[in-house]
Design an enzyme around this catalytic site. Structure first.
Site, PDB file in Angstrom:
ATOM      1  N   GLY A  77      52.871  47.331  44.355  1.00  0.00           N
ATOM      2  CA  GLY A  77      54.326  47.428  44.376  1.00  0.00           C
ATOM      3  C   GLY A  77      54.921  46.105  44.810  1.00  0.00           C
ATOM      4  N   ALA A  78      56.224  46.127  45.038  1.00  0.00           N
ATOM      5  CA  ALA A  78      56.909  44.904  45.438  1.00  0.00           C
ATOM      6  C   ALA A  78      56.409  44.440  46.799  1.00  0.00           C
ATOM      7  CB  ALA A  78      58.405  45.145  45.476  1.00  0.00           C
ATOM      8  N   GLU A  79      56.060  45.391  47.631  1.00  0.00           N
ATOM      9  CA  GLU A  79      55.742  45.078  49.020  1.00  0.00           C
ATOM     10  C   GLU A  79      54.271  45.280  49.356  1.00  0.00           C
ATOM     11  OE1 GLU A  79      57.996  44.428  51.633  1.00  0.00           O
ATOM     12  OE2 GLU A  79      59.734  44.334  50.317  1.00  0.00           O
ATOM     13  N   ALA A  80      53.703  46.338  48.787  1.00  0.00           N
ATOM     14  CA  ALA A  80      52.376  46.742  49.237  1.00  0.00           C
ATOM     15  C   ALA A  80      51.375  46.776  48.090  1.00  0.00           C
ATOM     16  CB  ALA A  80      52.466  48.113  49.893  1.00  0.00           C
ATOM     17  N   HIS A  81      50.103  46.639  48.442  1.00  0.00           N
ATOM     18  CA  HIS A  81      49.015  46.809  47.491  1.00  0.00           C
ATOM     19  C   HIS A  81      48.188  47.994  47.943  1.00  0.00           C
ATOM     20  CE1 HIS A  81      49.389  42.693  45.639  1.00  0.00           C
ATOM     21  NE2 HIS A  81      50.180  42.628  46.698  1.00  0.00           N
ATOM     22  N   ASP A  84      62.552  57.577  50.486  1.00  0.00           N
ATOM     23  CA  ASP A  84      62.252  57.072  49.137  1.00  0.00           C
ATOM     24  C   ASP A  84      61.616  58.187  48.307  1.00  0.00           C
ATOM     25  OD1 ASP A  84      61.925  55.322  47.007  1.00  0.00           O
ATOM     26  OD2 ASP A  84      60.104  54.411  47.800  1.00  0.00           O
ATOM     27  N   LEU A  99      44.522  49.527  42.993  1.00  0.00           N
ATOM     28  CA  LEU A  99      45.055  50.608  42.164  1.00  0.00           C
ATOM     29  C   LEU A  99      46.491  50.388  41.796  1.00  0.00           C
ATOM     30  CD1 LEU A  99      43.797  53.828  43.901  1.00  0.00           C
ATOM     31  CD2 LEU A  99      42.880  52.698  41.884  1.00  0.00           C
TER      32      LEU A  99
HETATM   33  N1  LIG Z   1      46.478  58.471  50.274  1.00  0.00           N
HETATM   34  C1  LIG Z   1      46.432  58.227  48.972  1.00  0.00           C
HETATM   35  N2  LIG Z   1      45.471  58.790  48.186  1.00  0.00           N
HETATM   36  C2  LIG Z   1      45.417  58.519  46.869  1.00  0.00           C
HETATM   37  N3  LIG Z   1      46.265  57.706  46.208  1.00  0.00           N
HETATM   38  C3  LIG Z   1      47.247  57.111  46.920  1.00  0.00           C
HETATM   39  C4  LIG Z   1      47.385  57.336  48.334  1.00  0.00           C
HETATM   40  N4  LIG Z   1      48.445  56.619  48.766  1.00  0.00           N
HETATM   41  C5  LIG Z   1      48.938  55.984  47.692  1.00  0.00           C
HETATM   42  N5  LIG Z   1      48.249  56.282  46.561  1.00  0.00           N
HETATM   43  C6  LIG Z   1      48.498  55.764  45.192  1.00  0.00           C
HETATM   44  O1  LIG Z   1      49.013  54.439  45.276  1.00  0.00           O
HETATM   45  C7  LIG Z   1      50.340  54.353  44.763  1.00  0.00           C
HETATM   46  C8  LIG Z   1      51.174  53.401  45.628  1.00  0.00           C
HETATM   47  O2  LIG Z   1      51.194  53.839  46.983  1.00  0.00           O
HETATM   48  P1  LIG Z   1      52.551  53.897  47.807  1.00  0.00           P
HETATM   49  O3  LIG Z   1      53.543  54.737  47.074  1.00  0.00           O
HETATM   50  O4  LIG Z   1      52.223  54.262  49.202  1.00  0.00           O
HETATM   51  O5  LIG Z   1      52.947  52.360  47.778  1.00  0.00           O
HETATM   52  P2  LIG Z   1      54.245  51.553  47.280  1.00  0.00           P
HETATM   53  O6  LIG Z   1      55.168  52.416  46.513  1.00  0.00           O
HETATM   54  O7  LIG Z   1      53.767  50.292  46.662  1.00  0.00           O
HETATM   55  O8  LIG Z   1      54.770  51.212  48.719  1.00  0.00           O
HETATM   56  P3  LIG Z   1      56.148  50.752  49.383  1.00  0.00           P
HETATM   57  O9  LIG Z   1      57.242  51.484  48.634  1.00  0.00           O
HETATM   58  O10 LIG Z   1      55.990  51.213  50.818  1.00  0.00           O
HETATM   59  O11 LIG Z   1      56.195  49.250  49.243  1.00  0.00           O
HETATM   60  C9  LIG Z   1      50.845  55.794  44.778  1.00  0.00           C
HETATM   61  O12 LIG Z   1      51.848  56.021  43.807  1.00  0.00           O
HETATM   62  C10 LIG Z   1      49.563  56.588  44.489  1.00  0.00           C
HETATM   63  O13 LIG Z   1      49.289  56.597  43.114  1.00  0.00           O
HETATM   64 MG   LIG Z   2      55.446  54.562  46.255  1.00  0.00          MG
END
Ligand SMILES: Nc1ncnc2c1ncn2[C@@H]1O[C@H](COP(=O)(O)OP(=O)(O)OP(=O)(O)O)[C@@H](O)[C@H]1O
Ligand SMILES: [Mg+2]
Length: 273
Positions: free
Chosen positions: A27-31, A171, A24
């Site tokens: 990001g820079a760090e996580a998928h 954040d 879905l």
């Molecule tokens: N529990 C959840 N249920 C539904 N959608 C989610 C959930 N967690 C995350 N998402 C979707 O995935 C996207 C990315 O998740 P998240 O913000 O946790 O990661 P990230 O910003 O890539 O992480 P990080 O900043 O820790 O590297 C969110 O903006 C949201 O749209």
């Molecule tokens: Mg996020």
């Protein structure tokens, strides 16, 4: 021609689950994947932190592991305290998935939140208002502004609960706030944009335990700046976040006072450039 983007390999056991998880967000760090929990009728969100090949393997393992454990620890604590965040379903910080693979990352499986990001809600509302606000009468205009005020207030209330539980987010943007869609949406607005549903905080990758006014005030300030830059039409209603925050629990006064200092420092910094 550049090769088509291929997401990194999923950690085991998710290479074998049906249906396969769908990517879905990256990001820079996580998928972030949508998948199912042990009970395949229950959807789940899977956050994967792949290992970084350019980092020293021991350091990399430690950093990846620390962040996912930190995130899970905060979520578990917050669920226990009744703060609205996704519940933790499963995790792996060893990065082996029980198999002898070279996969060095870590993952966290959590409750799937069905509903929109606050960022998307405000963007859609602002886009509609930009085009059509002139067609609204005074009464309708007032109603629309009240809806945004109400949403801001609920966000502030949720943040109050978070801080009261002894956690700072680290954040806060409107991309890390979701609305859990209600079973029945009673929205009656010419914009067609619903703002109903419980505010849910997500993304605790940079969160930590703190009860310091400074850390709390910085959380509020970061959100204020984020709203100012991404949602200019909603910014005038930010004050309602603080009203909701103030009403959420006793003892917010010192944090809100500290926010004044943090704002001043921010202004000075931006004057220096
Ligand atoms: N529990 C959840 N249920 C539904 N959608 C989610 C959930 N967690 C995350 N998402 C979707 O995935 C996207 C990315 O998740 P998240 O913000 O946790 O990661 P990230 O910003 O890539 O992480 P990080 O900043 O820790 O590297 C969110 O903006 C949201 O749209
Ligand atoms: Mg996020």
């Amino acid at each position: 021609m550049a090769d088509e983007y291929k997401p990194p390999a999923l950690p085991p056991p998710f290479t074998n689950t049906t249906p396969a998880p769908t990517l879905l967000a990256q990001g820079a760090e996580a998928h972030l994947y949508k998948t199912v929990s042990l009970d395949p009728s229950i959807p789940a969100a899977l956050k994967v932190r792949p290992s970084k090949p350019y980092r020293h393997p021991i350091l990399d393992r430690r950093l990846t592991r620390q962040r996912i454990i930190q995130e899970a620890r905060c979520l578990v604590k917050l669920v226990r305290e009744g703060v609205s965040v996704p519940a933790v379903l499963a995790m792996d910080w060893e990065g082996q998935g029980g198999e002898e693979s070279a996969w060095g990352g870590a993952w966290l499986m959590m409750e799937w939140i069905e509903g929109p990001l606050v960022r998307v809600v405000l963007e859609q509302w602002e886009a509609w208002m930009k085009k059509n606000a002139a067609s609204l009468d005074q009464n309708q205009l007032q109603k629309e502004e009240d809806r945004v005020r109400g949403l801001m207030k609920r966000i502030g209330h949720t943040l109050g609960g978070l801080h009261k539980a002894g956690v700072v987010h680290g954040d806060l943007t409107t991309s890390n706030l979701m609305l859990r869609s209600p079973a029945q949406d009673t929205t009656d607005s010419p914009t067609g944009v619903s703002m109903e549903g419980e505010v849910v905080l997500i993304d605790f990758g940079l969160a930590g335990q703190s009860t310091q006014d400074e850390d709390r005030a910085v959380d509020l300030y970061v959100l204020e700046r984020a709203i100012g830059s991404t949602h200019p039409r909603s910014e005038p209603f930010f004050e309602e976040v603080l009203n909701g925050y103030r009403a959420s629990h006793k003892g917010t006064g010192s944090t809100l006072k500290r926010l004044e200092d943090v704002r001043l420092r921010g202004r000075k910094r931006s004057m220096i450039g």
